[in-house]
Design an enzyme around this catalytic site. Structure first.
Site, short mmCIF file in Angstrom:
data_model
loop_
_atom_site.label_atom_id
_atom_site.label_comp_id
_atom_site.label_asym_id
_atom_site.label_seq_id
_atom_site.Cartn_x
_atom_site.Cartn_y
_atom_site.Cartn_z
N HIS A 199 23.54 31.23 -40.43
CA HIS A 199 22.52 31.00 -41.46
C HIS A 199 22.98 29.76 -42.23
CE1 HIS A 199 22.46 35.52 -41.32
NE2 HIS A 199 21.18 35.41 -41.57
N ASP A 248 25.65 30.57 -44.85
CA ASP A 248 27.01 30.93 -44.39
C ASP A 248 27.91 29.71 -44.32
OD1 ASP A 248 25.67 33.28 -43.66
OD2 ASP A 248 25.39 32.54 -41.60
N GLU A 296 13.05 39.02 -35.73
CA GLU A 296 13.98 40.14 -35.56
C GLU A 296 13.49 41.36 -36.32
OE1 GLU A 296 18.13 39.06 -36.06
OE2 GLU A 296 18.59 41.08 -36.80
N GLU A 327 17.77 44.19 -32.36
CA GLU A 327 19.12 44.60 -32.78
C GLU A 327 19.29 46.10 -32.62
OE1 GLU A 327 20.85 42.72 -36.20
OE2 GLU A 327 21.56 44.62 -36.99
N ASP A 348 22.49 50.25 -42.14
CA ASP A 348 22.75 49.20 -41.15
C ASP A 348 24.23 48.81 -41.27
OD1 ASP A 348 22.17 47.33 -39.21
OD2 ASP A 348 21.33 45.86 -40.58
C1 XLS Z 1 20.32 41.86 -40.94
C2 XLS Z 1 20.03 41.03 -39.79
C3 XLS Z 1 20.55 39.60 -39.91
C4 XLS Z 1 19.87 38.74 -38.90
C5 XLS Z 1 19.96 37.29 -39.18
O1 XLS Z 1 20.25 43.09 -40.89
O2 XLS Z 1 20.51 41.65 -38.65
O3 XLS Z 1 21.93 39.59 -39.79
O4 XLS Z 1 20.35 38.97 -37.61
O5 XLS Z 1 19.36 36.96 -40.38
NI NI Z 2 20.63 40.84 -36.76
NI NI Z 3 21.05 43.84 -38.96
#
Ligand code: XLS
Ligand code: NI
Ligand code: NI
Length: 435
Positions: free
Chosen positions: A101, A104, A232, A268, A307
């Protein structure tokens, strides 16, 4: 500042299943050919910059535990030191990709322009390191959820100024991704959702999010970016309800806003579980619409309901995930990103290396099991057999007929359903032969 952080840790190499070296690969052998392709090219591993280098080990009850040397300050010298440490880990792991990101990698400036100058300087620095043998960029993304300006969302914010800030931010992140030859660009809508409907115009927010994503696609074509745009899915956290809830919701959203041929999904594992699904369910749903793009291979703790972003360690789950991916023909621009972080007590450099090495090994084992299952064909033939009735001319014709014609056949006694076993336990036993 970081020269010594990974000191004494040698590059991880493949030593085979009998090795007892905790920092060696026992299954991940990048050059091994499986299903006609190098293992590295199947798995396409990526390290997530944010969890491995930006995250400090805090939780809601306690502050930073890691205290990495590059985390002592938020200036450009420390941002460069962070990059040095990251590329030192990449050299140990030898993985082909990484992800970031904007937030980061660069310190936030006093103004948008200053943040951008910081960002561009680091992107330049990444470019040099990548040219000197570092990994390639799997994807870039913008963090539009941490700073307080994004507390009510980015493109879905009630304030048009935040929409503008977000658009300008994504433009800079797409430019940087393009410059570094990124394979994809990801949008994860951390706060694109709501806390309460009492203050939310849901219809308007969805329309703004749809227009924003169309602007992303328009900009991709304008600059000639050839990578894939990915969204995502995640159901909640940090928002109470996120608009990109799960794969099915995202697919509906993409169709509504005319983006189904332009955007794919980054699925994910942990988000699938949060949404009340399994990982393979989400992968299968995305694949069914030709929208399976890439994966974040980090699991959740099954008790916490949160998470937790842990490194994968369950071979059978991972095997079923790669089975879904291989069935679609495998990754094209996508890959396996470890969107995973250490536990906050795992302080040592060795912990960070071991976490990735172990995760890569688990994925390699899963991939190999998936390949054997596919080559053996047992699951596919069981499924084909289960639906074999649909291969008959009568069954095919039925789909082109209507209720009255079908009624006539049933009423005349031509049809009398005979239930058959679904054989679930036998199929579970079959999978267990390979994992
Ligand atoms: C958060 C997300 C994040 C994305 C990227 O839960 O997984 O890490 O992958 O912004
Ligand atoms: Ni992610
Ligand atoms: Ni995540």
């Amino acid at each position: 500042m970081t020269d010594s952080f990974f000191a004494g840790i040698k590059p991880a190499t493949f030593e085979g299943p009998n090795s007892d070296n905790p920092l060696a690969f026992r299954h991940y052998n990048p050059d091994e050919i499986v299903m006609g392709k190098r293992m590295e090219d199947h798995l396409r591993f990526a390290v997530a910059y944010w969890h491995s280098f930006a995250w400090e080990g805090g939780d809601p009850f306690g502050a930073a535990t890691f205290l990495r040397p590059w985390q002592a300050d938020m200036d450009m010298a420390h941002a460069r030191a962070k990059a040095d440490a990251a590329f030192a880990l990449f050299a140990i792991l030898g993985q082909p990709f990484y992800c970031w990101h904007d937030l980061d990698v660069r310190p936030e400036g006093a103004t948008f322009a200053e943040s951008l100058r910081n960002f561009e300087e680091i992107i330049e620095y990444f470019g040099e390191k990548m040219a000197a043998g570092g990994p390639r960029l799997l994807w870039g993304t913008a963090n539009m959820f941490s700073h307080r300006r994004f507390m009510a969302g980015a493109s879905t914010n009630p304030d048009p100024d935040v929409f503008a800030w977000s658009a300008a931010t994504v433009k800079t992140c797409m430019d940087a991704t393009h410059k570094l030859g990124g394979q994809n660009y990801v949008l994860w809508g951390g706060r694109e959702g709501y806390e309460t409907l009492l203050n939310t115009d849901l219809t308007r927010e969805l329309d703004h999010m749809g227009r924003f994503l169309n602007m992303v696609v328009e900009y991709k074509h304008k600059i000639g970016f050839k990578g894939t745009i990915l969204v995502e899915p995640k159901p909640q956290e940090p928002s109470k309800h996120q608009y990109d809830f799960d794969a099915a919701t995202c697919i509906g959203f993409l169709r509504k806003y005319g983006l189904e041929d332009e955007v794919k999904l980054n699925i994910e594992q942990g988000h699938a579980i949060l949404a009340g699904h399994s990982f393979e369910h989400e992968l299968a749903v995305a694949a069914a619409d030709g929208m399976l793009g890439s994966i974040d291979m980090n699991r959740n703790d099954y008790q916490s309901g949160w998470d937790t972003d842990q490194f994968p360690n369950n071979v059978s789950e991972v095997a079923l995930a790669y089975y879904q991916i291989l069935k679609t023909g495998g990754f094209t621009t996508g890959g396996t990103n470890f969107d995973a972080k250490l536990r906050r007590q795992s302080l040592d450099a060795e912990d960070l290396v071991a976490a990735h090495v172990g995760a890569m090994d688990v994925c390699a084992r899963g991939l190999k099991a998936a390949v054997v299952m596919l080559e053996d064909g047992g699951l596919e033939s069981a499924v084909a057999d289960r639906y074999a009735g649909w291969d008959t001319p009568e069954a095919k014709a039925m789909l082109d007929s209507d209720f009255d014609a079908i009624f006539d056949r049933v009423h005349a006694g031509e049809i009398d359903p005979a239930p058959r076993s679904g054989q679930q336990e036998r199929l579970e036993n079959y999978v267990n032969r390979f994992v």
